[in-house]
Each structure stands twice: as structure tokens, then as C-alpha cells.
Design an enzyme around this catalytic site. Sequence first.
Site, PDB file in Angstrom:
ATOM      1  N   HIS A 137     -39.283  21.118   1.056  1.00 30.07           N
ATOM      2  CA  HIS A 137     -38.474  19.777   0.934  1.00 30.07           C
ATOM      3  C   HIS A 137     -38.887  18.784   0.384  1.00 30.07           C
ATOM      4  O   HIS A 137     -39.871  18.510   1.031  1.00 30.07           O
ATOM      5  CB  HIS A 137     -37.031  19.940   1.911  1.00 30.07           C
ATOM      6  CG  HIS A 137     -37.950  19.881   3.073  1.00 30.07           C
ATOM      7  ND1 HIS A 137     -38.893  20.675   3.839  1.00 30.07           N
ATOM      8  CD2 HIS A 137     -37.685  18.487   4.070  1.00 30.07           C
ATOM      9  CE1 HIS A 137     -38.506  20.209   5.482  1.00 30.07           C
ATOM     10  NE2 HIS A 137     -38.287  19.021   5.514  1.00 30.07           N
ATOM     11  N   ILE A 138     -38.853  18.317  -0.714  1.00 29.09           N
ATOM     12  CA  ILE A 138     -38.676  16.502  -0.509  1.00 29.09           C
ATOM     13  C   ILE A 138     -37.701  15.695  -0.139  1.00 29.09           C
ATOM     14  O   ILE A 138     -36.285  16.420  -0.823  1.00 29.09           O
ATOM     15  CB  ILE A 138     -38.753  16.664  -2.762  1.00 29.09           C
ATOM     16  CG1 ILE A 138     -40.218  17.150  -3.131  1.00 29.09           C
ATOM     17  CG2 ILE A 138     -39.439  15.429  -2.402  1.00 29.09           C
ATOM     18  CD1 ILE A 138     -40.108  17.292  -4.481  1.00 29.09           C
TER      19      ILE A 138
END
Length: 136
Positions: free
Chosen positions: A91-92
Site C-alpha cells: 500500500h502507498i
Amino acid sequence: MDCVFCKIIKGELPSYKIYEDENFLGFLDIRPLNPGNSILIPKKHYRWVYDVPNFGEYWEAAKKIVIATEKTIKPNSINFLTLGYEVPHAHIRIIPRFDNDNHTDGIRLSAIKNISKERMEEIANKIREAIKSVKS
Ligand SMILES: [Zn+2]
């Protein structure tokens, strides 16, 4: 697999969705570090951001969210966090920054903001709308 993000992708958990394409899904962080804090994940489960095969496309999608977030939330700047420890699914974290936002010169992971459900929905709607006019 008991993965929170996979459950969001399958629709087994609700989310404030802001972006979706064939490979990626973006939604607001329910423990926002600032208003407009979103998370972009691959729809397929990978452990780390750098495990995502279409890495360039992943960041291009992140940029679309950034452009839409700048337009609607009007932060001073936007930070990316890719630590990856909280949920074991790549995840960013896309984090708008403001004056006196209680993060100092980094990001304090404990500086979670209390934002009402109504406000979260409003932010999600605005960003989702703005993304439609971002050119790919
Ligand atoms: Zn997952």
C-alpha cells in the site's frame, strides 16, 4: 487469507472509495493522518510495494490521486509513505500536509485525526469526482 485490504477489494469491508481501475483501488484511510489521507493498493495481494509487477502504473495511479487531492483538499504538499508494516498487503499512503498539522518535519503515525463519517464521505466524493477529470 485474513487480509483487511483483500476484504475491502472483495467488498467484504466498507471503504470510502476514491479511485478504481483494472489493477488498483484507492480509498480514504479510516485512521487518517490528515484530511484527505488515502491509500492505494493493488487488487492482487502482494506483500510489498516493490513486489507489484506493474510498478510504474502503480505510481501513475498514485499521481492521479495526488492531482485530484491537490485540487480538492488544497494541501501545502503531499507525502507518500510506503512503510508497509501495518497491513501486510502492498500500500502507498498518500498524505496531504498542512501548516501546524501536528506531524513536524516527518509523519507521526500517532497523529491520527478525528474526522466525522459525513466529512469523510464528503472528502471521498470530492476526490472521486476530481479524479474523473485527471488525464491519464
Ligand atoms: Zn491482501
